[in-house]
Design an enzyme around this catalytic site. Structure first.
Site, PDB file in Angstrom:
ATOM      1  N   ALA A  93       0.827  -1.208   0.000  1.00  0.00           N
ATOM      2  CA  ALA A  93       0.000   0.000   0.000  1.00  0.00           C
ATOM      3  C   ALA A  93       0.855   1.250   0.000  1.00  0.00           C
ATOM      4  CB  ALA A  93      -0.912  -0.003   1.212  1.00  0.00           C
TER       5      ALA A  93
ATOM      6  N   ASP B  13      -2.325  -9.314  15.581  1.00  0.00           N
ATOM      7  CA  ASP B  13      -1.036  -8.745  15.167  1.00  0.00           C
ATOM      8  C   ASP B  13      -0.675  -7.561  16.060  1.00  0.00           C
ATOM      9  OD1 ASP B  13       1.293  -8.647  13.816  1.00  0.00           O
ATOM     10  OD2 ASP B  13       0.508  -7.593  12.075  1.00  0.00           O
TER      11      ASP B  13
END
Lengths: 365, 400
Positions: free
Chosen positions: B64, B180
């Protein structure tokens, strides 16, 4: 004027004379009076507070300690301790000396005490001791207490004394800085005034010069006036700025009326920590049971791998119940009422929650 | 629910099919859907897109690009736009799993310590754009690593951990596993609070006997049950990661920095630092798929061992840390139990937001963090990043 009135005025005139300098005073030892010896000075000794003249002190005590010459007093006095009298009343003189001595030892500060009550109790105790010492009540016992305290708290007494000394110095410095600042300000004002005068004169001279050079009289005077006016306006603006500056100074407390006050920061009592930060996870329509008699739940509980991996079937049951009951919190009546209140364009937005989300996002961004 | 076990997210539905056009730039208008429908969708999309003005690029990665942006209507309102690149997954399913997860969960979760997702729109080239809250003060990892310039107190640690645990508890209360949690996914807002970001690996709690992947969570922050290939697990995996962050904040170094970072070294490290998992301290562990019977057993480390290392947070702090890093996930505290621990209300009081150290690197760090894909070890931590796992160059020069 009546006699009575005259008599009334006499103590006032007497008070104006320096203490111990009354015209009619006579030394109790050598009987010499101020009338005959104008340089007569009286001294006292804090042992017994008997008054005598300077020459008597020199004569009697120059060769070392000797007994007080006043009949009936058997105190041994030393020359070094003789000093001038401060108060007219010797009782007061003595009391002040005692108080000073006590205050030097009992020099605790309010901030050392946990509560105001404790501090007041302490002050009361000190006053008791002082009173006893002054009025000679229970003198041995009091002296013993006094000395005991002095010995026990030697270090603290020293510390507090040095602290006080430092505070005094700081206060003096602050005072001096303030005085200097004021003086500077005065000088500046004086200088400004002089300059103003000089400018006015110069302006006048300029106008005269130009008139002498043969310029149009009316125009020149008008110009001169304008120049003066402009300068005055400038000065006024500057003065206003200065005033505002000083005002803000005063507000910051640099020159308030009462000096030396402790800056008190009002600490807001902090609320106790809520680890959850106000988040409450509660179930309104159901309460989760520890166990459910359903094969799916029982098998999961019995499965070794599920358990060892940390899979908790209660998380599943809670969620299943939550899902099952989530629709129960929505009431069509309330929803349509709110829909009207917010004024939703029904065609554009599907649900009320979506609309609220859109609004919240707009508010947040 | 039928799921592809390794990826967790079902390639569900029509709403995303719309985006499934080739990368040749053919617009959605060519799809068989009725043209007025496509027009409406495109209109809404364009409307959303035109609300923002894209500014400087903050970071760029394989996955990204991140841009700073502001609202057209109010230029003082800053946002960050994460522009997800079209990848292989996108060609197959129309949208990548990471972004799907991120959108799915972020649009539901609204909490002061979780990054806000304001809007989603797509651009002509089928790139997905997420409009996120702008968090200009960098991340927690930069704060931890900048040992020469930044010092912080146990009260600061408590404050950060409290914010992290509130965010984690909020996720779990809404049946979302983050999977995460690590310092560089904890971004710092301008007011000093920290926000949990990157929900690219998140998923909702599974139903019984629904398998989940064990290959998740950045390896240094991965709990032991995932190394033993547990396919059924719960919120305790996130608590382990939080415990690692806690330890890292105190020690200013990664708690389990296995090198080279593979599963075997990680398990060795956990055995060494906490103790070897056995049937005694973790019933059922030997039945797990990935469990290897240990040759030598390190007994569980006693409290004194922990105290020596983490004395800074006091006895209650060490107690909490030990309970967050328990081997057996059943015994490990849940996020809710962590918040109920006396540590938070004990002295010292957590620092106020305005007293917390900020400089976690600035805008560029936010760009770095958001562009990354979940599960990657950040650069600068000793690892070579994603690149060196994909392909290794053979150094012929070194051969003779």
């Amino acid at each position: 004027m009546s006699r009575l009135a005259q008599h009334k005025t006499s103590p006032i005139t007497k008070r104006e004379v320096r203490i111990g300098d009354a015209q009619d005073e006579v030394c109790p030892v050598c009987k010499s009076s101020r009338y005959l010896t104008p340089s007569l000075r009286f001294l006292i000794n804090p042992e017994c507070y008997h008054k005598m003249c300077e020459s008597c002190v020199d004569r009697i005590f120059s060769h070392g300690p000797a007994q007080c010459p006043i009949p009936g007093c058997r105190k041994t006095l030393r020359k070094a301790r003789f000093r001038a009298q401060r108060f007219e009343d010797l009782q007061v003189e003595r009391e002040v000396d005692i108080r000073r001595r006590v205050a030097a030892v009992f020099n605790r500060r309010e901030e050392e005490f946990e509560t105001l009550h404790d501090y007041n109790n302490y002050l009361n105790e000190v006053e008791d001791i002082t009173f006893n010492l002054i009025n000679q009540i229970d003198i041995e016992e009091t002296n013993r207490r006094f000395e005991e305290y002095e010995k026990m708290h030697e270090q603290e007494i020293l510390e507090n004394a040095s602290l006080e000394e430092r505070e005094k110095v700081a206060f003096r410095d602050a005072k001096k800085a303030e005085r200097d600042l004021a003086k500077e300000r005065r000088d500046l004002a004086r200088k400004e005034e002089e300059e103003e005068k000089k400018e006015a004169e110069e302006n006048k001279r300029d106008v005269l010069n130009r008139l002498a050079a043969g310029q149009d009289a009316e125009k020149v005077t008008k110009q001169g006036q304008q120049v003066t006016l402009k300068k005055r306006m400038d000065r006024q603006a500057a003065a206003e700025r200065q005033r505002l500056l000083h005002l803000s100074d005063a507000r910051n407390g640099s020159s308030s009326l009462i000096r030396g006050l402790k800056a008190k920061v009002k600490a807001e009592p902090e609320a106790p920590i809520d680890p959850f930060g106000g988040l409450k996870v509660e179930t309104k329509y159901f309460s989760v049971q520890d166990d459910y008699v359903w094969a799916g739940v029982q098998e999961t509980k019995a499965d070794v791998l599920m358990g060892a991996g940390g899979y908790d079937v209660r998380e599943f049951t809670t969620r299943a119940l939550c899902d099952a009951f989530s629709g129960l919190g929505v009431f069509i009546g309330e929803d349509s009422a709110e829909r009207e209140r917010i004024g939703v364009d029904e065609k554009a937005v599907g649900t009320i929650t979506a609309e609220r989300g859109v609004k919240r996002m707009e508010a947040a961004s | 629910m039928a799921t592809s076990p390794a990826l967790d997210v079902p390639p569900e539905g029509p709403p995303f099919k719309r985006l499934k056009t080739g990368s040749n730039g053919v617009s959605t208008a060519s799809s068989p859907a009725p043209s007025h429908m496509a027009d409406l969708a495109e209109q809404v999309d364009a409307q959303e897109r035109q609300k923002y003005i894209k500014g400087r690029k903050l970071g760029s990665g394989q996955y990204a690009d991140v841009y700073s942006a502001h609202l057209v209507s109010d230029p003082t309102q800053l946002v960050a736009i994460k522009k997800i690149k079209v990848g292989a997954e996108a060609k197959e399913f129309g949208i990548s799993y990471d972004s799907l997860r991120e959108i799915k969960f972020l649009q539901e979760l609204d909490h002061p310590n979780i990054i806000k997702l304001y809007a989603v729109f797509s651009t002509k080239s089928q790139n997905l754009n997420l409009v996120l809250e702008q968090l200009p003060q960098g991340d927690l990892l930069k704060l931890i690593q900048d040992t020469s310039n930044i010092t912080y107190t146990p009260a600061d640690i408590k404050s950060w951990m409290l914010m992290l645990m509130r965010a984690t508890h909020f996720c779990h209360a809404n049946y979302v596993l983050h999977r995460d949690i690590k310092p560089n996914n904890l971004l710092i807002a301008s007011d000093g609070s920290i926000k949990l970001a990157d929900f690219g690996l998140a998923r909702s709690f599974a139903d019984p006997f629904q398998k989940m992947t064990y290959n998740t969570v950045t390896i240094w922050y991965r709990p032991p049950e995932l190394f033993f290939q547990a396919q059924y697990y719960g919120g305790k995996v996130d608590v382990w990661s939080c415990g690692c962050v806690f330890a890292e904040l105190v020690a200013r170094d990664v708690m389990f920095r296995a090198w080279p970072e593979n599963e075997i070294n990680m398990v060795k490290m956990i055995c060494d630092k906490i103790g070897t998992p056995t049937e005694d301290n973790w019933p059922g562990v030997s039945k797990m798929k990935g469990y290897v019977t240990p040759t030598e057993v390190v007994p569980l480390r006693p409290k004194e061992h922990w105290m020596a290392q983490f004395r800074a947070v006091g006895e209650t702090g060490v107690d909490l840390l030990m309970k967050m890093l328990l081997l057996d996930p059943r015994k490990r505290l849940s996020a809710e139990e962590v918040l109920k621990h006396p540590f938070w209300t004990a002295e010292p009081r957590p620092s106020r937001l305005e007293d917390l150290p900020r400089k976690g690197g600035g805008m560029e760090v936010m760009g770095e963090d958001l562009k990354r894909r979940g599960g990657e070890i950040p650069n600068g931590g000793g690892a070579g990043g994603r690149g060196d796992k994909v392909a290794r160059k053979i150094d012929f020069g070194a051969m003779k």
